[in-house]
Write a protein that holds these residues in place. Structure first.
Motif, PDB file in Angstrom:
ATOM      1  N   ASP A  77      37.072  44.471  34.039  1.00 35.93           N
ATOM      2  CA  ASP A  77      36.789  43.104  34.492  1.00 35.93           C
ATOM      3  C   ASP A  77      37.915  42.495  35.343  1.00 35.93           C
ATOM      4  O   ASP A  77      38.005  41.295  35.493  1.00 35.93           O
ATOM      5  CB  ASP A  77      36.502  42.200  33.291  1.00 35.93           C
ATOM      6  CG  ASP A  77      37.632  42.197  32.294  1.00 35.93           C
ATOM      7  OD1 ASP A  77      38.571  42.979  32.515  1.00 35.93           O
ATOM      8  OD2 ASP A  77      37.593  41.420  31.330  1.00 35.93           O
ATOM      9  N   GLY A  78      38.777  43.334  35.865  1.00 36.86           N
ATOM     10  CA  GLY A  78      39.845  42.809  36.723  1.00 36.86           C
ATOM     11  C   GLY A  78      40.251  43.834  37.750  1.00 36.86           C
ATOM     12  O   GLY A  78      40.058  45.037  37.562  1.00 36.86           O
ATOM     13  N   LEU A  79      40.791  43.345  38.859  1.00 41.44           N
ATOM     14  CA  LEU A  79      41.312  44.292  39.854  1.00 41.44           C
ATOM     15  C   LEU A  79      42.446  43.652  40.652  1.00 41.44           C
ATOM     16  O   LEU A  79      42.569  42.423  40.701  1.00 41.44           O
ATOM     17  CB  LEU A  79      40.204  44.831  40.772  1.00 41.44           C
ATOM     18  CG  LEU A  79      39.279  43.891  41.522  1.00 41.44           C
ATOM     19  CD1 LEU A  79      39.888  43.438  42.815  1.00 41.44           C
ATOM     20  CD2 LEU A  79      37.985  44.643  41.824  1.00 41.44           C
ATOM     21  N   ILE A  80      43.249  44.515  41.250  1.00 40.45           N
ATOM     22  CA  ILE A  80      44.350  44.043  42.096  1.00 40.45           C
ATOM     23  C   ILE A  80      44.097  44.563  43.506  1.00 40.45           C
ATOM     24  O   ILE A  80      43.906  45.768  43.703  1.00 40.45           O
ATOM     25  CB  ILE A  80      45.715  44.517  41.569  1.00 40.45           C
ATOM     26  CG1 ILE A  80      45.972  43.948  40.169  1.00 40.45           C
ATOM     27  CG2 ILE A  80      46.832  44.129  42.521  1.00 40.45           C
ATOM     28  CD1 ILE A  80      47.205  44.493  39.486  1.00 40.45           C
ATOM     29  N   VAL A  81      44.060  43.633  44.437  1.00 38.66           N
ATOM     30  CA  VAL A  81      43.824  44.008  45.832  1.00 38.66           C
ATOM     31  C   VAL A  81      45.133  43.829  46.587  1.00 38.66           C
ATOM     32  O   VAL A  81      45.795  42.802  46.460  1.00 38.66           O
ATOM     33  CB  VAL A  81      42.751  43.093  46.475  1.00 38.66           C
ATOM     34  CG1 VAL A  81      42.360  43.610  47.848  1.00 38.66           C
ATOM     35  CG2 VAL A  81      41.542  42.981  45.595  1.00 38.66           C
ATOM     36  N   GLU A  82      45.491  44.846  47.362  1.00 45.87           N
ATOM     37  CA  GLU A  82      46.712  44.751  48.175  1.00 45.87           C
ATOM     38  C   GLU A  82      46.365  44.988  49.637  1.00 45.87           C
ATOM     39  O   GLU A  82      45.432  45.717  49.941  1.00 45.87           O
ATOM     40  CB  GLU A  82      47.746  45.758  47.695  1.00 45.87           C
ATOM     41  CG  GLU A  82      48.422  45.307  46.411  1.00 45.87           C
ATOM     42  CD  GLU A  82      49.408  46.303  45.852  1.00 45.87           C
ATOM     43  OE1 GLU A  82      50.039  45.971  44.843  1.00 45.87           O
ATOM     44  OE2 GLU A  82      49.521  47.406  46.407  1.00 45.87           O
ATOM     45  N   GLY A  83      47.126  44.412  50.516  1.00 47.64           N
ATOM     46  CA  GLY A  83      46.886  44.530  51.957  1.00 47.64           C
ATOM     47  C   GLY A  83      47.145  43.192  52.622  1.00 47.64           C
ATOM     48  O   GLY A  83      47.767  42.310  52.036  1.00 47.64           O
ATOM     49  N   ASN A  84      46.672  43.033  53.858  1.00 47.30           N
ATOM     50  CA  ASN A  84      46.829  41.732  54.537  1.00 47.30           C
ATOM     51  C   ASN A  84      45.595  40.891  54.234  1.00 47.30           C
ATOM     52  O   ASN A  84      44.525  41.163  54.759  1.00 47.30           O
ATOM     53  CB  ASN A  84      46.961  41.932  56.045  1.00 47.30           C
ATOM     54  CG  ASN A  84      48.115  42.863  56.379  1.00 47.30           C
ATOM     55  OD1 ASN A  84      49.188  42.753  55.802  1.00 47.30           O
ATOM     56  ND2 ASN A  84      47.876  43.798  57.278  1.00 47.30           N
ATOM     57  N   ILE A  85      45.776  39.908  53.379  1.00 46.87           N
ATOM     58  CA  ILE A  85      44.627  39.078  52.963  1.00 46.87           C
ATOM     59  C   ILE A  85      44.592  37.837  53.858  1.00 46.87           C
ATOM     60  O   ILE A  85      45.585  37.105  53.932  1.00 46.87           O
ATOM     61  CB  ILE A  85      44.733  38.698  51.473  1.00 46.87           C
ATOM     62  CG1 ILE A  85      44.667  39.980  50.626  1.00 46.87           C
ATOM     63  CG2 ILE A  85      43.622  37.748  51.070  1.00 46.87           C
ATOM     64  CD1 ILE A  85      45.147  39.816  49.219  1.00 46.87           C
ATOM     65  N   TYR A  86      43.465  37.653  54.534  1.00 47.03           N
ATOM     66  CA  TYR A  86      43.339  36.473  55.416  1.00 47.03           C
ATOM     67  C   TYR A  86      42.642  35.330  54.712  1.00 47.03           C
ATOM     68  O   TYR A  86      43.034  34.185  54.845  1.00 47.03           O
ATOM     69  CB  TYR A  86      42.572  36.845  56.690  1.00 47.03           C
ATOM     70  CG  TYR A  86      43.194  37.994  57.468  1.00 47.03           C
ATOM     71  CD1 TYR A  86      44.574  38.125  57.558  1.00 47.03           C
ATOM     72  CD2 TYR A  86      42.402  38.939  58.104  1.00 47.03           C
ATOM     73  CE1 TYR A  86      45.139  39.174  58.256  1.00 47.03           C
ATOM     74  CE2 TYR A  86      42.957  39.981  58.820  1.00 47.03           C
ATOM     75  CZ  TYR A  86      44.326  40.102  58.879  1.00 47.03           C
ATOM     76  OH  TYR A  86      44.888  41.139  59.550  1.00 47.03           O
TER      77      TYR A  86
END
Lengths: 98, 387
Positions: A77-86
């Motif tokens: 039920d959770g996640l971590i997103v990495e990158g260039n978030i606009y």
């Protein structure tokens, strides 16, 4: 029914001055300086590519737009997103699951 | 921590083609580092979960392709046929484990008055020395003995950290003498000189700045007679009196110097070095006047294989002390050093205005005569004996 329970929970947390995520278990997102987003309380991944991530829970959806998006951690039920978030957009559709 | 655990268990990286959304939803419990590169989605999972992931991919109509596998399990797999490496690692771990039960080093800290050697002697008596087994050492007993033998010790603790022992000592401070300020006393001059300043704190001052005084002259009186009456008042005289004083000092030193000289005889001592242990190979005692001059290490070989065991060969030169005529300059320097020490001890807190040294020579000695002009305190208290 779920919508009613959710509404009651929201009202209780509002009345008791709690943070809404304690009782409602809605999607919540924390973004750190536009390079990492921690998402909690999702149930489904609708779309994923390196520019868009769409997730949902019930009739609420969340769209994260960016570039080079990586799902560095995923759990039930959770996640971590990495990158260039606009940007991050919430989508709602009354009474119907996304 | 999670990264380390994953590395230890081993992980695989693979690409996913087909219905990626459904696949991610089904396998989200075990995946991480999901990313899209050049239109292909890549993800990672633990090697043990790869089969489970393959089953999910089959159900969801996806195609998986394994790209890379990393982790400790793969490294161990690479070396599984190298038996020597495994045996060596096991022996190393075994010796590391065993070495924890032997004393490797003993360190003493906090001692100023008591020599390290004396403490080590007591420790030796109770088995606390390098190479002994830790189970034979009673720390409480050593603490008790040290406190009993050295009254200067206020507090001592013997602590073990792995195979090292730390002896922490806190020495007792001597009780300072209590200054009796209640009894009547006079202040007299300790030296001849010219007074520069007078700061009386009690009693009746008899001198002032610019006066010349001689040794034992009364400076501040603790007795005062009241005019037209037989009454006498006694008080505790106290003052800070600074005067210009001429101080002389004489230091003597023998002309010859004791010097150690090689006798030409040598002593050999062999030790076996096994990890951090030094095991003596003979029982001869090293002479007191011996100095180590050479040291060599030789690896022990068994069937042409070098073992991690070394033989240390120490060669000691035996010295004898002989008296030789000293270098005049050297003795002068030693005398000057002695004089400096005297000044630091005797004239602490005083201002040295000028100094002159004269060196004289007698039959067997060299003499330094120092003459110093100093600004120092000359007040000295003498209690008044009451009848």
């Amino acid at each position: 029914m779920a919508e009613i329970i959710n509404r009651i929970s929201r009202n209780i947390s509002k009345f008791l001055n709690f943070s809404p995520d304690i009782l409602t278990h809605d999607i919540s997102i924390t973004i750190h300086s536009g390079y990492q987003a921690i998402v909690d309380g999702y149930s489904k991944i609708l779309e994923y590519n390196d520019n868009i991530l769409r997730i949902s829970k019930g009739n609420t959806g969340l769209k994260i737009i960016g570039s080079n998006l990586i799902l560095s951690e995923i759990s039930q039920d959770g996640l971590i997103v990495e990158g260039n978030i606009y940007s991050a957009e919430f989508e709602k559709r009354g009474g119907q699951d996304l | 921590m999670i990264v380390l655990l994953r590395w230890m268990l081993g992980w695989s990286e693979f690409s996913i083609e087909g219905n990626v959304g459904d696949f991610l939803n089904a396998a989200k419990k075990v995946l991480w580092m999901v990313r899209k590169q050049n239109g292909i989605v890549f993800a990672r999972c633990l090697t043990k979960n790869y089969k489970y992931i393959c089953d999910i991919a089959k159900k969801k109509g996806c195609c998986l392709k394994k790209y890379d596998s990393k982790g400790l399990t793969y490294i161990l797999k690479k070396y599984k046929f190298r038996l020597g490496l495994a045996v060596g690692a096991s022996i190393f771990i075994f010796f590391m484990f065993i070495s924890n039960f032997f004393v490797c080093e003993v360190k003493v800290s906090g001692n100023i008055q008591i020599d390290d050697e004396k403490i080590f002697q007591v420790c030796d008596k109770f088995g606390l020395h390098a190479g002994n087994i830790v189970f034979n050492i009673d720390e409480k007993q050593i603490e008790f003995e040290l406190e009993k033998l050295f009254p200067q010790i206020a507090w001592v603790s013997v602590n073990r950290v792995a195979s090292k022992y730390y002896i922490e000592i806190s020495e007792a401070r001597e009780k300072p003498d209590i200054i009796d300020k209640s009894g009547p006393c006079n202040v007299t001059a300790a030296f001849d000189g010219e007074i520069i300043s007078v700061e009386p704190y009690g009693g009746f001052s008899l001198v002032e700045a610019g006066d010349f005084v001689t040794k034992n002259q009364l400076l501040v009186s603790g007795i005062q007679e009241i005019e037209n009456s037989n009454e006498v008042i006694y008080s505790h005289a106290d003052a800070k009196i600074i005067a210009k004083v001429e101080r002389n000092n004489e230091i003597r030193r023998q002309k010859f110097i004791a010097r150690s000289q090689k006798t030409g005889t040598r002593q050999n001592k062999k030790n076996l070095l096994l990890f951090c242990f030094k095991i003596p190979m003979d029982f001869q005692k090293i002479k007191e006047n011996a100095v180590k001059s050479e040291e060599s290490l030789e690896a022990v070989e068994l069937f042409g294989i070098r073992l991690p065991i070394f033989v240390q060969n120490n060669i000691y030169d035996i010295y004898d002390e002989i008296n030789v005529d000293g270098d005049f300059e050297q003795i002068r320097r030693m005398l000057a050093n002695d004089q400096q020490k005297w000044e630091l001890k005797e004239l602490a807190g005083s201002k040295i205005v000028s100094r002159s040294y004269i060196f004289e020579e007698s039959d067997s000695e060299l003499i330094l005569k120092a003459k110093l002009n100093v600004e120092q305190r000359i007040d000295e208290k003498h209690p008044i004996q009451m009848q």
